[in-house]
Scaffold this motif. Structure first.
Motif, PDB file in Angstrom:
ATOM      1  N   SER A 316       0.814  -1.221   0.000  1.00  0.00           N
ATOM      2  CA  SER A 316       0.000   0.000   0.000  1.00  0.00           C
ATOM      3  C   SER A 316       0.844   1.267   0.000  1.00  0.00           C
ATOM      4  O   SER A 316       0.306   2.371  -0.085  1.00  0.00           O
ATOM      5  CB  SER A 316      -0.929   0.007   1.225  1.00  0.00           C
ATOM      6  OG  SER A 316      -0.180   0.017   2.427  1.00  0.00           O
ATOM      7  N   HIS A 317       2.167   1.129   0.092  1.00  0.00           N
ATOM      8  CA  HIS A 317       3.051   2.298   0.153  1.00  0.00           C
ATOM      9  C   HIS A 317       3.826   2.521  -1.149  1.00  0.00           C
ATOM     10  O   HIS A 317       4.625   3.461  -1.226  1.00  0.00           O
ATOM     11  CB  HIS A 317       4.041   2.156   1.304  1.00  0.00           C
ATOM     12  CG  HIS A 317       3.402   1.811   2.613  1.00  0.00           C
ATOM     13  ND1 HIS A 317       2.364   2.541   3.150  1.00  0.00           N
ATOM     14  CD2 HIS A 317       3.640   0.793   3.497  1.00  0.00           C
ATOM     15  CE1 HIS A 317       1.994   2.004   4.311  1.00  0.00           C
ATOM     16  NE2 HIS A 317       2.748   0.950   4.534  1.00  0.00           N
ATOM     17  N   ARG A 318       3.612   1.689  -2.128  1.00  0.00           N
ATOM     18  CA  ARG A 318       4.365   1.824  -3.382  1.00  0.00           C
ATOM     19  C   ARG A 318       3.833   2.998  -4.198  1.00  0.00           C
ATOM     20  O   ARG A 318       2.643   3.301  -4.196  1.00  0.00           O
ATOM     21  CB  ARG A 318       4.277   0.535  -4.198  1.00  0.00           C
ATOM     22  CG  ARG A 318       4.850  -0.671  -3.465  1.00  0.00           C
ATOM     23  CD  ARG A 318       4.917  -1.904  -4.358  1.00  0.00           C
ATOM     24  NE  ARG A 318       5.283  -3.077  -3.589  1.00  0.00           N
ATOM     25  CZ  ARG A 318       6.508  -3.380  -3.216  1.00  0.00           C
ATOM     26  NH1 ARG A 318       7.518  -2.575  -3.561  1.00  0.00           N
ATOM     27  NH2 ARG A 318       6.766  -4.475  -2.510  1.00  0.00           N
ATOM     28  N   ALA A 319       4.734   3.665  -4.912  1.00  0.00           N
ATOM     29  CA  ALA A 319       4.353   4.766  -5.803  1.00  0.00           C
ATOM     30  C   ALA A 319       5.402   4.870  -6.901  1.00  0.00           C
ATOM     31  O   ALA A 319       6.598   4.703  -6.640  1.00  0.00           O
ATOM     32  CB  ALA A 319       4.253   6.079  -5.030  1.00  0.00           C
ATOM     33  N   GLY A 320       4.951   5.139  -8.098  1.00  0.00           N
ATOM     34  CA  GLY A 320       5.860   5.168  -9.243  1.00  0.00           C
ATOM     35  C   GLY A 320       6.927   6.234  -9.162  1.00  0.00           C
ATOM     36  O   GLY A 320       7.991   6.085  -9.772  1.00  0.00           O
TER      37      GLY A 320
END
Length: 332
Positions: A316-320
């Motif tokens: 839930s903490h991933r971001a491009g």
């Protein structure tokens, strides 16, 4: 070593020290503070760029003190939606359908009157009272808004009986071609965030109608899990916004170096957004085209997830836009 300056900030005890002092101090003694004095965070405010790498090696993370979330307004709602994750795009469309089904009225109040601001503030302060470490930052804006109401507007959602269910306070900055959604509030029963998503779409359409190039989803401290909840980071990222150091827009906001000693006064997990490379990124001219289509430089940022557990779910903490995503085990 001299006695450290200790401050209390919304239930979190922070020890302030200079950069040289942080590097010269005995690490064992510093980390013992978490046990004997209840210190959760060691902090160096505005550390010299020449010492950033040394501070990182000593266990500190060099961070912007605040970040501002920005996204291009784009030409139409559909192209704005296309920049979101597919799941969030579906959530927004569901929110718009539900808003119509419930016959909610979403209106833009501009220029902002004192009465509308007071209605917003009442809802906002009710929300703050329900938060773990809430603080009514919006109340301090009253005088600025009264001095120049044309620069502010509220987007409000009301039901058929006129009850205010959600609202966001927006600050228009034509000189930067940015509209900031500065504060958002929703009624306690609106737990799914659907009213909020509908408000954001209306606020973005209003910014587009005013000829603004950028929409901001407000500014946050880079330590998520203290005043702001850790889930806010992922929510803003999924909506297609990207964080930039607030000091590029408001030079009074300095960088800092943080070492999290324990999770006292913090959530588990706690997130810390920091620079991916040492050294102070230079501020560029607002309005200058830069990589990533943002109006200010976008230095590479990484996210450190801190938890008492050794195995943390990072999905839930991933971001491009992140240049790195790591974990640190910290005492509870």
């Amino acid at each position: 070593m001299r006695t450290l300056e200790l401050i209390e900030d919304h239930g979190l005890r922070i020890a302030l020290l200079g950069a040289e002092e942080a590097l010269e101090s005995d690490p064992v003694r510093l980390y013992a503070l978490s046990a004997q004095d209840g210190v959760g965070v060691l902090r160096v405010v505005d550390p010299p760029a020449a010492l950033h790498a040394d501070l990182e090696r000593a266990g500190f993370l060099v961070t912007p003190s605040w970040v501002t979330w920005l996204a291009p307004v784009r030409a139409a709602d559909e192209t704005f939606l296309a920049a979101m994750t597919s799941g969030e795009r579906s959530n927004v469309r569901r929110a718009l359908r539900e808003t119509a089904k419930r016959s909610l009225r979403i209106t833009v109040h501009a220029p902002l009157s004192r009465a509308v601001f007071d209605d917003f503030l009442g809802l906002y302060e009710d929300q703050v009272a329900r938060m773990r470490n809430g603080s009514s930052y919006a109340a301090s804006w009253r005088e600025e808004i009264a001095a120049d109401p044309d620069l502010y507007y509220v987007v409000a959602a009301r039901d058929a009986d006129g009850e205010l269910l959600g609202a966001c306070l927006c600050w228009d900055q034509p000189e930067l071609s940015i509209t900031r959604i500065a504060f958002t509030a929703q009624a306690a029963a609106e737990r799914q965030g659907r009213v909020v998503r509908a408000l954001y779409m209306t606020a973005t359409a209003e910014a587009r109608g005013r000829g603004r190039e950028w929409i901001s989803l407000g500014s946050d401290p880079t330590l998520y899990g203290h005043i702001t909840e850790p889930g806010l980071f992922g929510f803003k990222a999924r909506l297609g916004f990207r964080p930039v150091p607030t000091r590029f827009l408001q030079p009074a906001e300095p960088d800092q170096a943080d070492a999290v000693l324990s999770l006292r006064g913090l959530t588990d997990p706690t997130l810390l957004l920091s620079y991916a490379a040492p050294g102070r990124p230079a501020a560029g001219a607002v309005g200058t085209a830069v990589a990533g289509d943002l109006p200010v430089p976008e230095p590479a940022l990484r996210l450190t997830v801190m938890s008492a557990a050794a195995d943390v779910d990072l999905s839930s903490h991933r971001a491009g836009f992140l240049a790195g995503l790591t974990t640190r085990t910290v005492s509870g």
